[in-house]
Design a protein around this motif. Structure first.
Motif, short mmCIF file in Angstrom:
data_model
loop_
_atom_site.label_atom_id
_atom_site.label_comp_id
_atom_site.label_asym_id
_atom_site.label_seq_id
_atom_site.Cartn_x
_atom_site.Cartn_y
_atom_site.Cartn_z
N LEU A 53 0.83 -1.21 0.00
CA LEU A 53 0.00 0.00 0.00
C LEU A 53 0.87 1.26 0.00
O LEU A 53 1.93 1.28 0.62
CB LEU A 53 -0.90 0.03 1.25
CG LEU A 53 -2.16 -0.81 1.24
CD1 LEU A 53 -2.85 -0.72 2.61
CD2 LEU A 53 -3.10 -0.39 0.14
N PRO A 54 0.39 2.31 -0.66
CA PRO A 54 1.12 3.59 -0.56
C PRO A 54 0.99 4.13 0.87
O PRO A 54 0.17 3.67 1.65
CB PRO A 54 0.39 4.49 -1.57
CG PRO A 54 -0.93 3.86 -1.80
CD PRO A 54 -0.79 2.40 -1.50
N SER A 55 1.78 5.12 1.19
CA SER A 55 1.72 5.71 2.54
C SER A 55 0.34 6.33 2.76
O SER A 55 -0.35 6.71 1.82
CB SER A 55 2.81 6.77 2.71
OG SER A 55 2.48 7.91 1.94
N LYS A 56 -0.03 6.44 4.03
CA LYS A 56 -1.35 6.99 4.37
C LYS A 56 -1.51 8.43 3.90
O LYS A 56 -2.63 8.89 3.70
CB LYS A 56 -1.60 6.90 5.88
CG LYS A 56 -1.83 5.49 6.35
CD LYS A 56 -2.20 5.43 7.81
CE LYS A 56 -2.47 3.99 8.19
NZ LYS A 56 -2.85 3.85 9.59
N GLU A 57 -0.41 9.12 3.72
CA GLU A 57 -0.46 10.50 3.25
C GLU A 57 -0.66 10.60 1.73
O GLU A 57 -0.98 11.65 1.20
CB GLU A 57 0.83 11.25 3.63
CG GLU A 57 1.02 11.44 5.12
CD GLU A 57 1.51 10.17 5.82
OE1 GLU A 57 2.25 9.36 5.21
OE2 GLU A 57 1.12 9.97 6.98
N SER A 58 -0.49 9.50 1.04
CA SER A 58 -0.60 9.47 -0.42
C SER A 58 -2.04 9.74 -0.86
O SER A 58 -3.00 9.33 -0.20
CB SER A 58 -0.14 8.12 -0.94
OG SER A 58 -0.33 8.02 -2.32
N ASP A 59 -2.18 10.42 -2.00
CA ASP A 59 -3.51 10.74 -2.54
C ASP A 59 -4.34 9.50 -2.86
O ASP A 59 -5.55 9.53 -2.79
CB ASP A 59 -3.38 11.60 -3.81
CG ASP A 59 -2.89 12.99 -3.52
OD1 ASP A 59 -2.97 13.43 -2.35
OD2 ASP A 59 -2.42 13.65 -4.47
N ASN A 60 -3.67 8.42 -3.24
CA ASN A 60 -4.42 7.23 -3.64
C ASN A 60 -4.46 6.14 -2.55
O ASN A 60 -4.86 5.02 -2.82
CB ASN A 60 -3.87 6.66 -4.95
CG ASN A 60 -2.47 6.13 -4.82
OD1 ASN A 60 -1.77 6.38 -3.84
ND2 ASN A 60 -2.04 5.38 -5.83
N PHE A 61 -4.05 6.48 -1.31
CA PHE A 61 -4.07 5.48 -0.23
C PHE A 61 -5.47 4.91 -0.02
O PHE A 61 -5.65 3.70 0.05
CB PHE A 61 -3.56 6.06 1.09
CG PHE A 61 -3.73 5.10 2.24
CD1 PHE A 61 -2.87 4.04 2.41
CD2 PHE A 61 -4.79 5.24 3.14
CE1 PHE A 61 -3.04 3.13 3.45
CE2 PHE A 61 -4.97 4.34 4.19
CZ PHE A 61 -4.08 3.29 4.34
N GLU A 62 -6.47 5.77 0.09
CA GLU A 62 -7.83 5.31 0.36
C GLU A 62 -8.34 4.38 -0.75
O GLU A 62 -8.91 3.33 -0.48
CB GLU A 62 -8.77 6.51 0.53
CG GLU A 62 -10.07 6.08 1.15
CD GLU A 62 -10.54 7.01 2.23
OE1 GLU A 62 -11.74 7.04 2.43
OE2 GLU A 62 -9.71 7.69 2.87
#
Length: 184
Positions: A140-149
């Motif tokens: 998963l990308p970091s939680k701060e990433s735009d596409n995390f959700e």
């Protein structure tokens, strides 16, 4: 409150399943399609222990969706009555069963004997399933990433479908529960 009191206030499996909104169809799919292994000797030995089980759960939990129908099938074979408590409405009990002393991970299966003493607990992810879950989480990308959700939702959809359809996972859960109950 004593474990017998928690057991008495809990829902029956039918009441719990009827109240479900998120994973009801998937839980019932597993329940309807899981075949308990021929384990007659194990089931007879287990039945003689006169156990009951309290399940801490929530409808939104994919692990509960996978583990509960396997537990129910096993319990039917060993004549173990099952009752369900919603985790978020029963934090006093849940907080006595924290994973690693800090996490309210569910499901939790509390096996009790006739007088209400805990004999064993289970419900944690089987090792093979934990490995399956860990791999996509690490990607998963970091939680701060735009596409995390978005990526997180995709991952949970994939895991839910896998839990629902992968019969090897069902057998992993069964074998994990059997190991727990052999110690009871």
């Amino acid at each position: 409150m004593e474990l017998n009191e928690w057991y008495e206030k809990a829902l029956t499996p039918d009441e719990y399943i009827e109240s479900m909104e998120k994973h009801k169809a998937d839980l019932l799919h597993i329940y309807d399609n899981f075949t308990v292994p021929e384990d007659t000797k194990f089931f007879k030995k287990l039945a003689r222990k006169n156990l009951r089980v309290i399940v801490l759960t929530e409808d939104w939990c994919g692990d509960a969706m996978l583990n509960i129908p396997i537990l129910l099938r096993l319990a039917e074979q060993a004549n173990i009555p099952v009752k369900m408590l919603l985790r978020d409405q029963n934090l006093e009990l849940m907080d006595q069963y924290l994973t690693n002393g800090k996490s309210r991970s569910i499901p939790i299966f509390i096996f009790i004997e006739e007088t209400g003493n805990e004999v064993e607990k289970g419900g944690q992810r089987a090792k093979a399933i934990q490995n399956f879950v860990d791999e996509p989480r690490h990607k998963l990308p970091s939680k701060e990433s735009d596409n995390f959700e978005e990526k997180s939702k995709e991952m949970y959809l994939f895991m839910t479908k896998s839990f629902r359809d992968n019969t090897d996972f069902w057998n992993e859960v069964y074998n994990s529960l059997k190991k727990v109950l052999e110690k009871a």
